[in-house]
Every structure is written in structure tokens, then in C-alpha cells.
Design an enzyme around this catalytic site. Structure first.
Site, PDB file in Angstrom:
ATOM      1  N   MET A 112     -25.208  13.826 -22.154  1.00 17.78           N
ATOM      2  CA  MET A 112     -24.478  14.886 -22.859  1.00 17.78           C
ATOM      3  C   MET A 112     -23.620  14.300 -23.974  1.00 17.78           C
ATOM      4  SD  MET A 112     -24.121  18.092 -23.182  1.00 17.78           S
ATOM      5  CE  MET A 112     -24.327  19.185 -21.774  1.00 17.78           C
ATOM      6  N   GLN A 131       0.814  -1.219   0.000  1.00 18.66           N
ATOM      7  CA  GLN A 131       0.000   0.000   0.000  1.00 18.66           C
ATOM      8  C   GLN A 131       0.850   1.273   0.000  1.00 18.66           C
ATOM      9  OE1 GLN A 131      -3.130  -0.375   3.033  1.00 18.66           O
ATOM     10  NE2 GLN A 131      -4.475  -1.280   1.475  1.00 18.66           N
TER      11      GLN A 131
END
Lengths: 588, 94
Positions: free
Chosen positions: A487, A123
């Protein structure tokens, strides 16, 4: 230099994690949005005992946009917190979004222990490097002793000058090490000293230019809201009596109901607002940045206008459009200084603005925003949004996702107050609406908060409705469900011969939005017929103890008009498909 | 186009070179040469940056550089003499 209030904990021995929480308390943080993980885990222990309300989100992106919604409503810094690696990278989109829209945001991330940095540890992500391009500043803290100063500086930088996002990445061992808490009494940054008070000369130059102008227009941007300068703006507008346009980020900075307000300029702006900028002889630019969505093809934008450009960020001056008179400073200071300067300039020399105002008013009345109802009697998306605005009233806070519904929400809801319209303007972040509404409701718990969302946007971040349901954050969500990426589909209709490649979401079949809402602890409603519209909105308005989601199943083919196609001139504005305004009947 | 030499004082902290070079890269400004060295103050480093730019672009480079919190001051070197950019651009104080 900024002075701070020194907390009583100064001089106390504690670990870095407690020092972090004490620092956040000293910065007057009352709420933060976050999600724990390994590297940030030490901080979550003192958070458990803190007076700061921590809202546990379901995805770090939700934490980031919620912090933005909180900041946009309150004017204070929003705070989000995440762990290292993927936790931190999930904050990347909200940080970029906040950078584009100048939102004061402080993001805290855990980092792997300092000895492990650079080893590709579990991580590990170089979140400072990743966020360098779009944060206002960022920090990597590897020593417990440095935590309070970094936090103090982060809040100072985020909230002063042109606001922006600041990230503080803290190595796990810094959180675990013992330190003596030392909140700085003052903050001095050699390379950072935003200019607040504008130069007298620039103010008098601006006033003189305004007094000479026959066709001035106030081009108002989001900076007016950031600077809390809306009252001063109203005084300045009344003094000159010239037309006003408010950009997508400035909706609410000047009341829509005011006769001098011509509406929003830009790609989906009103004919009057777009034309006012094109035909003006002077742009009085206040906290706006000549974004390409406003200017259209830049070389044809406002070619006959001189430009006054007032902004707190010197780098905005001459970036896209040359400024004849730059005014650097806080906008409230600037407008406050400009009012008496303009009064005396107008006393010596003033122009008759009546012909200019008359032609703009004629455009405004000839080309109002409007829409046609679908022939088949199905629900009109514009009508849904317009009725939500009317029924919920002007004190309501609205957020939007990005796309057609966002443009309609900016067009067909009347904004009378600043900080009642929150959207992702610069970044265009789909999925902003729901988490931003969550943060807005936390920042303004007594206000009604509606997220006007699209069915595409909603499916990106709706998991935060669980957070809302569990934390008593009763927002309302209107899904303008046209079962499309609307859109993009509109552009395919106009520019790609109706070849609808990958824009059909089929969201009237799957998912079942009301059931999804119910599964997340919300009330789920649905509306498909125009005759049920008002009753459905009123039903949603009557529920205040739970989040409400309404699936408004609207006509698919509605389009956003007016439109200036990307890369074309504002002079090419279309009021409907292949329909330009009748310029011959206008005297400009 | 012409070569301009900027002397930039920056905070001596990890990552400051990345902040400056990253700014040039993402705003599509070319760096001809860049030299970093110490100053008499251990907390401050000096960068000498040569750019091949003209008026408006140079103005933008300076304004964007000045926005970096880690940048303390910027001066343009002209024919061996230092010309503080602040004097030529009174509105660009920060």
C-alpha cells in the site's frame, strides 16, 4: 448497576493470586492468552490448576491480538495477561487497536511490588499511565482485597455500553498477600451508566425524517455487529427498501448478496457506495463514526444529507458530522424500536424511492469491483483472495493484516454473516492477521479460519504460528507476497513519482516462507502460477490438523481501486489511475 | 470564544487528575484554570475547570469528559448559578 453470580469461593481465605484466578473464573473466562514473567509469576501458580485454558504465546502482542480475535468472533471479552515493564508495553499496540475498534478486552498485567512503584525498579513501567489515552478504563491494584472488585468492574466496563479495552495492573505484593475472597454481588459505578434504551422522541423523530426522505441510505458501521443487531437491521432495510453501505468494520453486518447492498464506502469503497453517501438526502447512520477514511474531505462529505446518527456513545454525536437526529442507545434496542415507528410513519407519509434505487443500482452495475490480470501471466493478488473466498465458502472466518491485501479481502470476499471478517480498521495495525486468526480459531474451533496476510505484515507477528502448532490451533495463512509494503508502494507510485523509498521487502528471496512455516511446525505451501491456484487452495483446505501457510507469489504492481486519495473529496473517486467514473452518463 | 466554567465531580482516586488533564491534552482542548478540592464525601473530589471554547468544542469536551469512568457528574457554572449540562443536552445522559 449490574448483578453478578456470586461464586462458592466467597469468604475463603487465599492469596491475591488465587483470588485473581477465582475472579477470572467467576467472570466466566474460558481461555486467556499470555506469557509469564517476574511480577505476574505469583498468578501463574494458581493458573496451573485452573480450569481456564491458558495459551502460552511467543510475544505479548500476539496475546493481545489473539484476545481481540477471540472477542470479535465470540462477542465475549477477550483476555490477555503479561508481566510488568516490557511485557506490559508489548500489550500497548493491541490495547490501542482494541480501543479504536471498540473490542471488549481485559488485559491483566503484573506490576512491581507496591513499595517499589516509582523507584525505576527492574521491569517497572507505568502501564496505567501509558494506556490511559486508549483504554476505556484502567486500574492499578495494590491491595489483595481489591482484586475481585477490580476484575468484576473491568469485565463489566469492557463488555457493556460501547465495548472497549480495560487494563488491570496488579502489584506483585497484592498477588502474594493473604486475603478473603469477596466477589461483588453487584457492580455500581457512579460515573458509568450507559444508556441502553433510546428516547421515544428520538425514535419518532428519526422515523419521521426517514419517511420524508427521497434518497435515504443506510450507513452501517461496526456497532451493528457489536450490538448483535444484524437481524433487526435486515428487517429495517426490508421495511424501507433503501440502499445499504457497510463500512470496513461492518462487513458481514448485512449480506453482500442482498441486492440493496452497494458495498463498502470510503477510500477504497465501491463507486455506488461512495456516491450513495455523497448524493443522499438522508444518512441513516447506525453504529458508524464518520471516520476520515469514510468521509474523505469532511467539508465536502454528503453535503445535502440530513443525518440520523444512532450510537451508544454520546461522544460520537456531532464529533465529526452534525446529527440532525441523534439517537443514543444500544443499536439492537434502537432498531427494534425504529421498525414499528417507521411502519406508522410510512403509513402516514411515504416517498417513492424507486428513482433513487434505480440510479444506485445503475451505478452498482456500471462500476462493479474488478481488476485486470497481469499482462505477464503472473499471479493476480485479487484473484488469489477472490478464489480463497469462493472455495472456502461464506461460513469461513477471515482475518487480515493491514494494507492492499486487507482492502482486497474486504472487496473480493463475499461476507454473508457477522463476525466472519476481522481486521484492524481504526488503528491499521500491521501484524494483526496471524494472532487474530489464532484467537478467532480458539473462539470458533469448528470454523475454518483464514488469515489473509501481506508479506510485510506476516513478518511482524508470524511467531504465533509456533503457538498455533503446539496448541492444536490449525489456522490457514495466505501470504499475499508482492515482496513489498504494497500500500505504501502504491502511494509512492501515485503521489511520489514512483520513488520507492524503503518499500521493497524482497520477500520472494528472503525469507523462504514455506521453510519458515515448516520450521514452526506448520505445513508450508507455495503457489506462483495461476493454473495452480485452485489446487493449492484446495490442498490448504484439506489440511485440518496443522496450521498451513501458503506463499502466494503475486504480481508486484497491482493496485487497490477505486480510490479516494487522502484529503480529497469523495467526489474525486477514481476507478483506475487518472480515471474517474463517467458522471455525465449518470442521473443522480 | 468565551470562558466556560465546569464543575466536575470525580472519584477521589490516584490518577484521576491525570485522566482529566490527559484528556484535555490529547484532544487538544486548552485548560485556562483547573482547581481540585475535597467535598463532604471523602470518596468524591471536585474539579473546577475553566475552558475557553465555543459551542461545538464545548459540547465535545463535556461529552468526552463524561466518558471517563471516574467522572461522576458535570455541571456548567453560569453567572454564579449551576446549570446542569444534562438539562441542555437531553441526549447526553452518559
Amino acid at each position: 448497576m449490574a448483578t453478578t453470580h456470586v461464586p462458592t469461593a466467597n469468604g475463603t481465605v487465599m492469596n491475591g493470586a488465587t483470588s485473581l484466578v477465582k475472579s477470572l473464573e467467576a467472570a466466566h473466562v474460558d481461555v486467556m492468552f499470555g506469557l509469564p514473567g517476574g511480577a505476574i509469576l505469583p498468578a501463574y501458580d494458581p493458573i496451573f490448576d485452573s480450569t481456564i485454558r491458558h495459551i502460552l504465546v511467543r510475544h505479548e502482542q500476539g496475546a493481545g491480538h489473539a484476545a481481540t480475535g477471540y472477542a470479535q468472533v465470540t462477542g465475549r471479552a477477550g483476555v490477555c495477561i503479561a508481566t510488568s515493564g516490557p511485557g506490559a508495553t508489548n500489550l500497548v499496540t493491541p490495547l490501542m487497536d482494541a480501543g479504536m475498534d471498540s473490542v471488549p478486552l481485559v488485559a491483566i498485567t503484573g506490576q512491581v511490588p507496591s513499595a517499589a512503584i516509582g523507584t525505576d525498579a527492574f521491569q517497572e513501567a507505568d502501564i496505567r499511565g501509558i494506556t490511559m489515552p486508549f483504554t476505556k478504563h484502567n486500574f492499578l491494584v495494590t491491595k489483595a482485597d481489591d482484586i475481585p472488585r477490580a476484575i468484576a468492574e473491568a469485565f463489566h466496563i469492557a463488555t457493556s455500553g460501547r465495548p472497549g479495552p480495560v487494563l488491570v495492573d496488579i502489584a506483585k505484593d497484592a498477588l502474594q498477600t493473604q486475603t478473603t475472597f469477596n466477589w461483588p454481588a453487584k457492580i455500581e459505578l457512579a460515573g458509568y451508566n450507559p444508556k441502553i434504551v433510546p428516547d421515544n422522541q428520538s425514535i419518532s423523530d428519526a422515523a419521521a425524517l426517514i419517511a420524508q426522505s427521497k434518497k435515504p441510505v443506510f450507513y452501517v458501521g461496526g456497532g451493528v455487529i457489536k450490538a448483535n443487531a444484524h437481524k433487526e437491521l435486515a428487517q429495517l432495510v426490508e421495511l424501507l427498501g433503501a440502499p445499504v453501505v457497510t463500512t470496513l468494520m461492518a462487513r458481514g453486518a448485512f449480506p453482500d448478496s442482498h441486492p440493496l447492498h452497494l458495498g463498502m464506502p470510503g477510500m477504497h469503497g465501491t463507486v455506488a457506495a461512495v456516491t450513495a453517501l455523497q448524493k443522499a438526502d438522508l444518512l441513516i447512520t447506525l453504529g458508524a463514526r464518520f471516520d476520515d477514511r469514510v468521509t474523505g474531505k469532511l467539508s465536502t462529505f454528503a453535503v445535502n444529507a440530513k443525518v440520523i446518527h444512532a450510537d451508544i456513545d454520546p461522544a460520537e454525536i456531532n464529533k465529526n458530522k452534525f446529527a440532525d437526529v441523534p439517537v443514543i442507545g444500544d443499536l439492537r434496542e434502537t432498531i427494534t424500536a425504529l421498525i414499528p415507528a417507521l411502519k406508522s410513519a410510512l403509513a402516514k407519509n411515504s416517498q417513492d424511492l424507486a428513482p433513487w434505487n434505480a440510479s444506485m443500482q445503475k451505478l452498482k452495475s456500471t462500476y462493479p469491483l474488478g481488476y485486470t490480470l497481469p499482462d505477464d501471466g503472473s499471479l493476480s493478488p485479487q484473484a488469489v483472495i477472490e478464489r480463497i473466498g469462493k472455495i472456502s465458502g461464506t461460513e469461513t472466518i477471515f482475518t487480515a493484516g493491514v494494507g492492499q491485501h486487507q482492502m482486497w479481502a474486504s472487496q473480493f470476499i463475499s461476507y454473508e454473516h457477522p463476525r466472519t471478517w476481522l481486521n484492524s480498521g481504526g488503528a491499521g495495525t500491521m501484524g494483526y492477521g496471524v494472532p487474530a486468526a489464532m484467537g478467532a480459531k480458539v473462539g470458533a474451533p469448528d470454523s475454518t479460519v483464514w488469515a489473509i496476510d501481506g508479506d510485510g505484515c506476516f513478518q511482524m507477528t508470524n511467531q504465533e504460528l509456533v503457538t498455533c502448532a503446539l496448541n492444536n490451533i490449525p489456522i490457514k495463512v495466505a501470504i499475499i507476497n508482492n515482496e513489498s509494503l504494497g500500500m505504501v508502494r502504491q502511494w509512492q507510485t501515485l503521489f511520489y513519482e514512483g520513488r520507492y523509498s524503503n518499500t521493497s521487502l524482497e520477500s520472494k528471496r528472503v525469507p523462504n516462507f514455506p521453510m519458515l512455516a515448516e520450521a514452526m511446525g506448520c505445513v508450508g505451501l507455495s503457489c506462483e502460477r495461476p493454473e495452480d491456484l485452485d489446487a493449492t487452495i484446495e490442498k490448504a483446505m484439506s489440511i485440518n490438523d496443522q496450521p498451513v501457510v501458503v506463499d502466494f507469489r503475486v504480481h508486484r504492481d497491482a493496485m487497490v481501486w477505486p480510490m479516494v486519495a487522502a484529503g480529497t473529496s469523495n467526489d474525486e473517486i477514481m476507478i483506475a489511475r487518472a480515471t474517474a467514473p463517467d458522471w455525465d452518463s449518470q442521473e443522480l | 470564544m468565551s470562558i466556560h466554567t465546569l464543575e466536575v465531580l470525580v472519584e477521589n482516586e490516584p490518577g484521576v487528575l491525570a485522566r482529566v488533564s490527559g484528556l484535555f491534552a490529547r484532544r487538544a482542548y486548552n485548560i485556562d484554570t483547573l482547581v481540585v478540592g475535597p467535598t463532604s464525601n471523602p470518596e468524591v473530589s471536585k474539579m473546577v475547570i475553566q475552558v475557553n471554547l465555543e459551542g461545538h468544542s464545548l459540547e465535545q469536551v463535556i461529552a468526552q469528559l463524561d466518558k471517563l469512568i471516574s467522572v461522576i457528574s458535570i455541571e456548567e457554572l453560569v453567572e454564579g448559578a449551576k446549570k446542569p449540562v444534562k438539562d441542555t443536552q437531553p441526549d447526553y445522559q452518559n
